[in-house]
Design an enzyme around this catalytic site. Structure first.
Site, short mmCIF file in Angstrom:
data_model
loop_
_atom_site.label_atom_id
_atom_site.label_comp_id
_atom_site.label_asym_id
_atom_site.label_seq_id
_atom_site.Cartn_x
_atom_site.Cartn_y
_atom_site.Cartn_z
N ASP A 1 43.87 -51.90 51.31
CA ASP A 1 44.49 -50.76 51.99
C ASP A 1 45.91 -51.16 52.33
OD1 ASP A 1 45.30 -48.76 53.70
OD2 ASP A 1 43.72 -49.10 55.19
N HIS B 1 48.26 -40.24 51.24
CA HIS B 1 46.86 -40.55 51.51
C HIS B 1 46.66 -41.31 52.82
CE1 HIS B 1 45.59 -39.08 47.65
NE2 HIS B 1 46.31 -39.95 46.99
N GLU C 1 53.69 -40.89 45.07
CA GLU C 1 52.49 -40.06 45.28
C GLU C 1 51.37 -40.88 45.90
OE1 GLU C 1 51.71 -38.12 41.48
OE2 GLU C 1 53.87 -37.94 41.15
N GLN D 1 41.31 -49.13 39.31
CA GLN D 1 42.73 -49.24 39.04
C GLN D 1 43.19 -50.69 39.02
OE1 GLN D 1 44.78 -46.73 41.87
NE2 GLN D 1 44.36 -44.88 40.68
#
Length: 295
Positions: free
Chosen positions: A132, A153, A149, A109
């Protein structure tokens, strides 16, 4: 402080999230609901939306509306947490004349996002960090943070939210658009199996209710300003979703089979997506936009 076992589990989870997106991102861009807009989040079919491109951009529009007046033109700093391939970063930069930084755990990405910023001529105002988002440096502080979204996670929102609050300027806003657990049918075996499959498939670190998130935010100096239910604007049960449900049902009838398949990123996405559809349809999960503001 965290125990070593908790630290190890969190590190392993982050690695699994990275592998999931490295393996699936190009397929999301080719076949995903928002592929026409080069994005990988869900479309919102709100009043006035007439096509898939508008549906894909609807969440960006909602975010921009809620940051209007909170990000100084020219010198504002915005952080997109879990920025994916950078589509929202570009939308934010153009709408607000701000410096926008995207954060993604995925190398795939990050590379796509960098190419996008270059092609758009925005390399001076847009950049991507492969990291992160729970491990961000203390500086700089941001006028706004956005996560579409993405925070679902996180291994621990109880740890993530205070770290984000500390990186917001006073009055800065944190806008979260994600799936939130409800209390409907809590304890019902079918509900718990559905949510467990969603967690396993989509590499969900933890599911929270809005009330739980609000309490975490309050203790970190963030006040919940808006709680907007967007679930009814999702297109659930589309033909491809029905096909996925059939595939998942045929491939994972027995739990041992399903448990093996969920370790493979492709099948993990299928299993988690099928469970998400079921959870949203039954209102065990809701897709909501939350606005928190640092007091």
């Amino acid at each position: 402080m965290r125990s070593k076992s908790l630290e190890s589990a969190a590190t392993e989870h982050v690695s699994r999230v990275a592998d999931y997106y490295d393996a699936n991102t190009r397929r999301f861009l080719r076949f995903g609901e928002s592929s026409s807009n080069d994005a990988i989040h869900r479309g919102l079919w709100m009043p006035g939306v007439t096509d898939t491109a508008e549906a894909a951009n609807a969440v960006n529009r909602l975010v921009v509306e809620r940051l209007s007046g909170h990000v100084p033109a020219g010198e504002g700093r915005v952080l997109d947490l879990g920025c994916g391939v950078g589509a929202t970063v570009v939308k934010l930069a153009r709408a607000m004349d701000a410096q926008v930084t995207g954060v993604t755990i995925s190398q795939v990405q990050a590379e796509i996002a960098e190419r996008r910023f270059s092609a758009e001529g925005l390399t001076e105002r847009c950049r991507v960090i492969r990291e992160d988002f729970a491990q961000l440096p203390a500086e700089p502080q941001y006028h706004a943070m956005v996560a579409i979204e993405a925070v679902i996670h996180s291994p621990s929102l109880a740890e993530l939210v205070p770290s984000l609050a500390a990186r917001l300027v006073p009055g800065g806003r944190l806008v979260l658009c994600d799936d939130w657990m409800t209390d409907k049918d809590r304890g019902l075996p079918a509900r718990e199996r559905c949510l467990d499959q969603f967690r396993a498939g989509w590499r969900v670190g933890g599911l929270h209710t809005v009330a739980e998130l609000a309490a975490i935010g309050e203790s970190a100096g963030l006040r919940l300003r808006e709680n907007l239910d967007l679930t009814s604007y999702l297109h659930l049960g589309r033909p491809r979703d029905r096909v996925i449900n059939v595939l998942v049902g045929a491939a994972g009838v027995l739990p041992p089979v399903r448990d093996r398949l969920v370790e493979k990123p492709f099948w993990a996405n299928m299993i988690g997506g099928s469970a998400l559809q079921a959870g949203l349809a039954r209102r065990w999960l809701e897709y909501r936009l939350l606005v928190l503001e640092r007091v």
